[in-house]
Scaffold this active site. Structure first.
Site, PDB file in Angstrom:
ATOM      1  N   GLU A  55      -4.950   1.618   2.979  1.00 51.52           N
ATOM      2  CA  GLU A  55      -4.790   0.500   3.924  1.00 51.52           C
ATOM      3  C   GLU A  55      -4.812   0.950   5.380  1.00 51.52           C
ATOM      4  O   GLU A  55      -5.378   0.280   6.239  1.00 51.52           O
ATOM      5  CB  GLU A  55      -3.470  -0.228   3.633  1.00 51.52           C
ATOM      6  CG  GLU A  55      -3.254  -1.509   4.439  1.00 51.52           C
ATOM      7  CD  GLU A  55      -2.533  -1.291   5.754  1.00 51.52           C
ATOM      8  OE1 GLU A  55      -2.434  -2.256   6.539  1.00 51.52           O
ATOM      9  OE2 GLU A  55      -2.077  -0.153   6.025  1.00 51.52           O
ATOM     10  N   GLU A  56      -4.207   2.086   5.651  1.00 53.13           N
ATOM     11  CA  GLU A  56      -3.951   2.482   7.033  1.00 53.13           C
ATOM     12  C   GLU A  56      -5.214   2.677   7.866  1.00 53.13           C
ATOM     13  O   GLU A  56      -5.207   2.430   9.066  1.00 53.13           O
ATOM     14  CB  GLU A  56      -3.123   3.778   7.065  1.00 53.13           C
ATOM     15  CG  GLU A  56      -1.704   3.629   6.565  1.00 53.13           C
ATOM     16  CD  GLU A  56      -0.843   2.783   7.500  1.00 53.13           C
ATOM     17  OE1 GLU A  56      -1.338   2.358   8.553  1.00 53.13           O
ATOM     18  OE2 GLU A  56       0.326   2.549   7.156  1.00 53.13           O
ATOM     19  N   HIS A  94       0.851  -1.203   0.000  1.00 52.67           N
ATOM     20  CA  HIS A  94       0.000   0.000   0.000  1.00 52.67           C
ATOM     21  C   HIS A  94       0.880   1.245   0.000  1.00 52.67           C
ATOM     22  O   HIS A  94       1.923   1.285   0.657  1.00 52.67           O
ATOM     23  CB  HIS A  94      -0.953   0.002   1.195  1.00 52.67           C
ATOM     24  CG  HIS A  94      -0.291   0.132   2.536  1.00 52.67           C
ATOM     25  ND1 HIS A  94      -0.019   1.354   3.105  1.00 52.67           N
ATOM     26  CD2 HIS A  94       0.168  -0.799   3.405  1.00 52.67           C
ATOM     27  CE1 HIS A  94       0.550   1.177   4.288  1.00 52.67           C
ATOM     28  NE2 HIS A  94       0.685  -0.129   4.496  1.00 52.67           N
ATOM     29  N   HIS A 139       4.663   4.308  12.760  1.00 53.88           N
ATOM     30  CA  HIS A 139       3.627   5.335  12.648  1.00 53.88           C
ATOM     31  C   HIS A 139       4.057   6.675  13.244  1.00 53.88           C
ATOM     32  O   HIS A 139       3.208   7.466  13.667  1.00 53.88           O
ATOM     33  CB  HIS A 139       2.321   4.871  13.306  1.00 53.88           C
ATOM     34  CG  HIS A 139       1.537   3.945  12.439  1.00 53.88           C
ATOM     35  ND1 HIS A 139       0.286   3.475  12.805  1.00 53.88           N
ATOM     36  CD2 HIS A 139       1.808   3.384  11.232  1.00 53.88           C
ATOM     37  CE1 HIS A 139      -0.165   2.667  11.858  1.00 53.88           C
ATOM     38  NE2 HIS A 139       0.747   2.594  10.889  1.00 53.88           N
ATOM     39  N   GLU A 141       4.508  -5.590   3.773  1.00 53.99           N
ATOM     40  CA  GLU A 141       3.921  -4.709   4.781  1.00 53.99           C
ATOM     41  C   GLU A 141       5.012  -4.199   5.717  1.00 53.99           C
ATOM     42  O   GLU A 141       6.144  -4.681   5.704  1.00 53.99           O
ATOM     43  CB  GLU A 141       2.844  -5.495   5.542  1.00 53.99           C
ATOM     44  CG  GLU A 141       1.890  -4.759   6.421  1.00 53.99           C
ATOM     45  CD  GLU A 141       1.408  -3.427   5.949  1.00 53.99           C
ATOM     46  OE1 GLU A 141       2.187  -2.477   6.104  1.00 53.99           O
ATOM     47  OE2 GLU A 141       0.268  -3.288   5.479  1.00 53.99           O
ATOM     48  N   ASP A 173       6.572   1.551   6.225  1.00 58.62           N
ATOM     49  CA  ASP A 173       5.142   1.254   6.231  1.00 58.62           C
ATOM     50  C   ASP A 173       4.431   2.182   5.252  1.00 58.62           C
ATOM     51  O   ASP A 173       3.878   3.194   5.658  1.00 58.62           O
ATOM     52  CB  ASP A 173       4.577   1.419   7.637  1.00 58.62           C
ATOM     53  CG  ASP A 173       3.111   1.064   7.729  1.00 58.62           C
ATOM     54  OD1 ASP A 173       2.654   0.270   6.887  1.00 58.62           O
ATOM     55  OD2 ASP A 173       2.415   1.575   8.631  1.00 58.62           O
TER      56      ASP A 173
END
EC number: 3.4.-.-
Length: 1034
Positions: free
Chosen positions: A246-247, A200, A345, A272, A212
């Site tokens: 996706e997140e 993604h 994140h 991923e 990510d």
């Protein structure tokens, strides 16, 4: 001078080899865990078409900004990928086409039965048609119903999402000719099926997305370059998917259901990032056959333990893998970064904190997996075992067990093979030991559990000491394990979050403490009551313990398909062979009858000596040697008369006899030839049982080599993975007690191989470990738990009340540290902070954000805080009008520069988003009374949503009738079930803003990044960094 045996079971060799063996495995395993293999040189690159430098350049480009779905930067990243795809194809001189209508396919709710897979030995010509086709999806959307959503709302909800996925189809030689996806709406099997490679390209609003999932995306570009290079056309077609969204809910994967390639891809490799660097782990796979595709990876890394963690619910983080397997029924692998979680994140998920080595690790391993899958035919097509016709016809797989060894080797076996192995061990191992025990008993050499033995019926029993040492191992194990666990719990109570930044300090404390306590008990017992059977009894206890654990492992593999118990199969196998060696050692001993007879004869000799009338009787009666004896020189104690003993003892043997003549009983009975060999005779070790003199002193070394290496290797790799994955889980609200318990448990298991030999270790080894223990204990109790390299994550969101023109800032995290952070923020210093319990250990701390109001996109400059109440009046607009029906409402919804809004209705409603493809049959779940929450996503922030809403009241409403359906009679069913209601409809609309790339747009977020302590990391709390809310009523 005799040379000491370097492998003897004595203090020096035991201490030396324990240190050497443990260091030889602990150090490399920790090094492998903490390091990443280097990028090979061009001459050693197994995949010359992979260009890491180019991939790294792509990564730096897409991670310049935060690029969540709800941002302008996200559109820029999507456009960049389309540009790079075409550049690669042009460079490789590949014939390609572009599909304009790249989505929006509505498949039948039940697929046709797939034909049988083609025979693998049938030769066919290469597929004809464009080598590559690009799909830029700008039309697909999905609508589904459920009972939970990305906003964590309670009750039934609905979601509408518009996709912007980028797909590239690389034709395989076994694929059908031409553009087979055009004009076909039947989901039949196409050729041998294809391989999907997914990543993604959206990031979170608080992270740059380097791992990510930027590394996954640039890996896809390099995979494209590999398979479009001359001579590398795949056998089975490959679909490269760069999905978006996706997140915030796996939306990009969910909208893939409307792709024309949906039924073509039957196997997949999902790339991923659940961490921010390090090695990319094989997180999980669907079955054994798919896992074999990973077998050729240059640097394999991972085990089935992670997959079982997801299966048991211990790992709750989800990736697109869930959609591919549970919803679509595809078979494949999940390759992901998983550490360090403290950077996940956050703004440290960038290229500065990543590395080309990490990129190469994911890229090379994923290409190896894809390459093996595209070469494999026949396994990934055909009817499914579950018979679900909504899912892809991907055949069926076999449950498996897999794990890497030192990051270079990869082992795979069937789960039923593990079951057979453990079941065989459970049956055979005790039978073999029982058989050897029986043979030893028949030979009268089984010294275990023997108290006394008699040579003849008339003789007094002779003590064997066979029970000495039996209870030492369980006592030492229980006490040392209990103290080790209690020490971990002490740290959890006093300084619970030290594990966040210093897991190795906790490891050092628990390992040193267990060894120290166990050595103290085992060594103390050995000194007080020496026993040659202590090592053997330790093996017996280890065998019993491992056998009992293996029963549970076998049951879990058979009943629940849990394969994570495989390390205990290795452990029990090693313990079984080692225990067998301990039993075989007894064959070197004399029989117990012989020992008793010798002991009885020695006792009779002692009795005879004590009864002789004078010292002349001590002279041996063996006349052949008498003449050779030399008379002793007279001394002051020599009797005046030859027939008298000194000191006037009148012929009675006293204790001074030994001192006077210094002649032992053995010396008296030996001949001069025997006396010469006295020094070479074996003696029992340190006052242990006399019979143990004949025990082999070197077999312990082979036992150590059997027990330690395999136990350390299989358990430490798992332990390091688990601790790395969860040691920072406190930031998510999880209690760190699980991490401490895991470290304590694995410390005990890792040191178990040393316990049978630990009582022979030198005093200096535990003395050193005592120092290590005290140093690490003090550090773990008093050190500050966070650092700039291991930052505590807190979650940020600013909420605007658009009606009242007020703002509240919410910081969610561990309350003690969250308050410290807020106190250092200019907008939070001196303000009252209200903290309420959140998830787990976290608290939601709120304070007034009027001083840092957001300057959202429609404002070109900062405005004073005391502007008029209408400052945000046009930020979110909701225009509601009634249709001809008295109960049906039309909502026109728009939000400036936002792609996502959430509607919360006060009463249940049915809805239909204009232009939607209808209710998705795969992701929807029936709801009883309509929906109260509706989430709307759009690809273009300039196009408003138009939603038809109608209040309903019914006992049961099937999922398919709450929104537009593709069936012609859906409207009639809807009319029959709904209850018209003309009353007013009210609720709240909340729209999200996630784009913080322009400094000053969200000042509260900017100051949180700038003024927070360096041990604080700020991440998003929800979809938007800013949420604007207002009421509506119709």
């Amino acid at each position: 001078m005799a040379v000491k045996n370097p492998f003897g079971f004595t203090t020096g060799p035991v201490t030396f080899w324990l240190i050497v063996v443990y260091a030889a495995f602990l150090i490399p395993l920790v090094w492998i865990h903490e390091s990443v293999p280097a990028v090979p040189s061009s001459s050693k690159n197994p995949y010359p078409q992979l260009n890491v430098t180019e991939a790294w350049h792509d990564l730096t480009h897409i991670t310049r900004k935060y690029h969540p779905y709800n941002s302008r930067a996200n559109d820029e990243v999507g456009a960049y990928f389309m540009k790079r795809i075409e550049e690669i194809l042009v460079r490789n001189k590949v014939e390609y086409t572009k599909e304009k209508d790249a989505g929006g396919v509505i498949w039948p709710q039940e697929a046709y039965d797939a034909p049988a897979p083609a025979k693998r030995d049938v030769q066919r010509r290469d597929s004809k048609g464009p080598a590559v086709t690009i799909f830029d999806d700008t039309i697909s959307n999905t609508t589904y119903l459920g009972t939970s959503g990305s906003f964590n709302q309670a009750g039934a909800y609905g979601t509408y999402f518009e996709g912007t996925n980028k797909l590239v189809y690389i034709r395989g030689t076994l694929d059908e000719d031409g553009e087979w996806w055009n004009g076909k709406r039947d989901p039949r099997k196409i050729g041998q099926g294809g391989v999907l490679v997914n990543a993604h390209y959206d990031s979170v609003s608080s992270g740059y997305g380097a791992t990510d999932d930027g590394m996954g995306c640039v890996s896809i570009l390099q995979i494209l370059n590999h398979y479009t290079s001359p001579g590398h056309q795949p056998m089975r077609g490959i679909v490269l998917l760069l999905n978006n969204g996706e997140e915030d809910g796996l939306y990009g994967a969910k909208v893939y259901h409307y792709s024309p390639l949906y039924y073509f891809t039957t196997s997949f490799v999902n790339l991923e990032g659940a961490g921010a660097g390090g090695r990319a782990i094989l997180f999980r796979t669907t079955d054994l056959e798919v896992t074999k595709g990973y077998e050729g990876a240059p640097h394999p890394f991972g085990s089935v333990v992670a997959a079982d963690g997801f299966k048991l619910g211990a790992i709750r983080s989800e990736t697109d893998y869930k959609v591919w397997t549970e919803s679509y029924g595809q078979r494949g692998l999940d390759i992901a970064f998983y550490r360090p979680r403290a950077r996940y994140h956050t703004n440290q998920d960038d290229t500065r904190h990543a590395s080309q080595e990490s990129l190469w690790h994911m890229l090379s391993n994923s290409l190896a997996a894809v390459d093996n899958l595209q070469h494999t035919t026949g396994y990934f097509s055909g009817s499914r075992n579950d018979g679900d016709k909504k899912k892809v016809a991907s055949g069926s797989g076999t449950d498996g067990v897999w794990f890497d060894m030192f990051g270079t080797g990869f082992a795979i076996l069937e789960l039923r093979g593990l079951f057979a192995w453990t079941l065989t061990l459970l049956i055979v191992s005790p039978l073999v030991l029982a058989l050897v025990t029986y043979i030893l008993s028949r030979k009268d050499k089984y010294y275990f559990f023997s108290r006394k033995v008699t040579a003849d019926e008339d003789d007094e029993p002779v003590s064997v000491g066979g029970w000495k040492g039996f209870f030492r191992f369980p006592f030492a194990l229980v006490l040392s394990a209990s103290i080790t666990v209690l020490s971990a719990f002490l740290i959890r109570r006093v300084n619970p979050h030290i594990i966040y930044s210093s897991p190795y300090a906790v490891w050092a404390m628990t390992l040193s403490l267990f060894f120290l306590v166990f050595w103290t008990i085992a060594k103390g017992a050995s000194v007080v009551r020496p026993s040659a059977l202590q090592r053997g009894y330790a093996h017996i206890w280890l065998f019993v313990i491992s056998w009992v654990i293996l029963v549970a492992v076998t049951a879990a593999a058979d009943r629940f398909k849990i394969a994570s118990g495989y390390p205990f199969a290795f452990f029990h196998s090693a313990v079984f062979v080692s225990a067998l060696i301990s039993l075989c050692d007894l064959f070197a001993l004399p029989s117990k009858q012989e020992f008793a007879r010798n002991a009885h004869n020695d006792q009779q000799t002692r009795d005879n000596i004590s009864e002789v009338p004078n010292s002349d009787a001590l002279i041996s009666s063996r006349h052949s040697h008498v003449e050779d004896d030399v008379a002793e020189e007279p001394t002051e104690t020599t009797p005046l008369r030859s027939g008298e003993n000194g000191n006037g003892n009148n012929g009675t043997i006293r204790t001074t006899f030994a001192t006077t003549y210094r002649r032992s009983l053995s010396a008296i009975m030996r001949t001069p030839d025997e006396e010469e060999n006295k020094e070479t005779e074996q003696q029992p070790y340190d006052h242990e049982q006399q019979w143990s003199a004949n025990l082999p002193s070197w077999t312990w070394f082979f036992q150590l080599l059997l027990l330690a290496p395999i136990t350390i290797t299989v358990f430490l790799q798992i332990a390091l993975f688990i601790v790395s994955a969860i040691h920072s889980a406190a930031a998510d609200g999880n209690d760190p007690i699980l991490v401490y318990a895991a470290i304590a448990a694995f410390s005990i298991i890792i040191l178990l191989p040393a316990t049978p030999f630990i009582h022979r270790a030198s005093f200096y080894l535990p003395l050193f470990l005592l120092l290590v223990f005290f140093v690490t204990l003090i550090y773990n109790l008093v050190a500050f738990p966070f650092s700039a390299e291991n930052r505590l994550k807190v979650r940020f969101q600013q909420t605007l009340d658009l009606d009242a023109n007020t703002s509240v800032i919410s910081i969610t995290g561990l309350e003690k540290y969250t308050r410290k952070m807020i106190a250092e923020l200019p907008s939070g210093a001196g303000q009252p902070v209200n903290c309420t319990p959140g998830y787990g250990l976290t608290s939601d701390c709120r304070y007034n954000g009027a001083a840092v109001m957001p300057n959202l996109p429609q404002f070109t400059h900062a405005l004073p805080a005391n502007v008029s109440k209408g400052r945000y009046a046009n930020l979110v607009t909701v225009n509601i009008s009634r249709s001809d029906s008295s109960s049906k409402l039309e909502f026109g919804i728009d939000a400036a520069e936002s792609k996502v809004c959430n509607l919360a209705f006060d009463t249940p409603v049915s809805f239909n988003v204009r232009g939607s493809a209808g209710i998705d049959p795969i992701f929807s779940r029936p709801t009883e009374q309509g929906v109260r929450m509706l989430t709307l996503w759009r690809r273009d922030a300039s196009i408003p949503w138009v939603v038809d809403v109608e209040p309903i009241k019914t006992k049961a409403v099937p999922a398919g009738v709450l929104a537009k359906s593709s069936d012609s009679d859906a409207g009639a069913v809807h009319e029959d079930l709904r209850v018209r209601k003309s009353a007013e409809l009210s609720g709240t609309i909340a729209c999200q803003w996630s784009d913080a790339n322009v400094l000053g747009t969200i000042p509260a977020f900017d100051e949180a990044l700038q003024f927070s302590p360096d041990w604080i990391a700020v991440t998003k709390a929800s979809v938007g960094l800013v949420e604007g809310r207002k009421k509506f009523r119709a």
